[in-house]
Write an enzyme that holds these catalytic residues in place. Structure first.
Site, short mmCIF file in Angstrom:
data_model
loop_
_atom_site.label_atom_id
_atom_site.label_comp_id
_atom_site.label_asym_id
_atom_site.label_seq_id
_atom_site.Cartn_x
_atom_site.Cartn_y
_atom_site.Cartn_z
N SER A 140 0.79 -1.24 0.00
CA SER A 140 0.00 0.00 0.00
C SER A 140 0.82 1.29 0.00
CB SER A 140 -0.96 0.02 1.20
OG SER A 140 -0.26 0.09 2.42
N LYS B 164 -6.28 5.24 8.15
CA LYS B 164 -5.03 5.84 7.68
C LYS B 164 -5.10 7.37 7.68
CE LYS B 164 -3.58 1.85 4.97
NZ LYS B 164 -3.26 1.32 3.62
#
Length: 263
Positions: free
Chosen positions: A156, A205
């Site tokens: 990611s 996040k």
């Protein structure tokens, strides 16, 4: 003949198995993991005393600002999660309850999972290097890029690695920083052609990014709605689909243009 039970007694007898089932559910481990915001890392900086990105074979520039890759932390496959943990995570904005197979699809042991995540990180870094050099029209025969980021796995961080390479080699293309001196965070996979892919966990996040000082967050466009769900106050979301769209958006943001996309 069977005598008919009174209504209170019938209700009481029916309630017993229900109570037993609830008690069992409360104390039985469930196939879930509980995730929360993890660490972030500035790919333009250092990690454990060493540069995250090192480039040889081409001139590099001193950068300002930060490009922060983001992570989540989830309970391990060997950690038992119970009904109380699920209920608590359901009502907290800084927690997310996910099927364990969605978090750990690669194996059942910590060793298997760590090996898989390490392999994915290596593939992501290789793709980031190819995408960045392709974007800058440079050859990997002349320019060598190495990346080191301890204790992080998975694909990611690909987009942020790619942007970090570009910022170190070219910046915004006009002598300025790609970040514009800001602390910019984000997430997204990358392939060699520069396509950005979704990753999951984006609402956690954005919280990690906000905690560590970011004011702008690059998010795969397909995950805009998830990112907006628990968006910290003052955080600006920029949707991206390709490396070019990410670079163009950051340059427009730096120049103060009105063409910066938003979720």
């Amino acid at each position: 003949m069977l005598s008919r039970l009174s209504r209170p007694k019938a209700v009481a007898l029916c309630a017993l198995p229900v109570a037993a089932l609830l008690a069992t559910a409360a104390f039985a481990p469930l196939p879930f993991s509980v995730a929360q915001p993890g660490m972030t890392g500035n790919v333009l900086g250092t990690n454990k005393g060493a540069p995250v990105i090192t480039i040889s074979g081409a001139p590099t520039r001193t950068t300002k600002g930060e490009l922060r890759m983001t992570t989540i932390v989830a309970t391990g496959p060997d950690v038992r999660v119970f009904l109380g943990d699920v209920i608590d995570g359901w009502f907290r904005t800084d927690r997310a309850v996910m099927p364990r197979d969605a978090v750990y699809p690669s194996g059942n042991t910590l060793k298997e999972i760590e090996q898989h995540n390490t392999e994915q990180m290596k593939q992501s870094q290789d793709a980031a290097t190819r995408a960045a050099l392709n974007y800058l029209d440079l050859s990997d025969k002349n320019v060598k890029v190495t990346m080191k980021l301890a204790d992080v796995g998975g694909p990611s961080a690909g987009l942020l690695f790619t942007l970090g390479i570009i910022d170190k080699l070219q910046g915004d293309g006009h002598g300025g920083d790609l970040t514009g001196g800001r602390t910019i965070a984000g997430t997204g996979t990358i392939d060699a052609s520069g396509r950005v892919g979704a990753v999951g966990g984006v609402s956690l996040k954005t919280q990690a990014a906000h905690r560590d000082g970011a004011t702008v967050f690059l998010v795969p466009k397909a995950e805009c709605s998830d990112a907006k769900a628990e968006l910290p106050k003052g955080m600006r979301l920029i949707p991206v689909t390709t490396l070019k769209s990410a670079v163009d958006a950051l340059v427009a943001l730096e120049k103060g243009k009105d063409s910066v996309p938003s979720c």
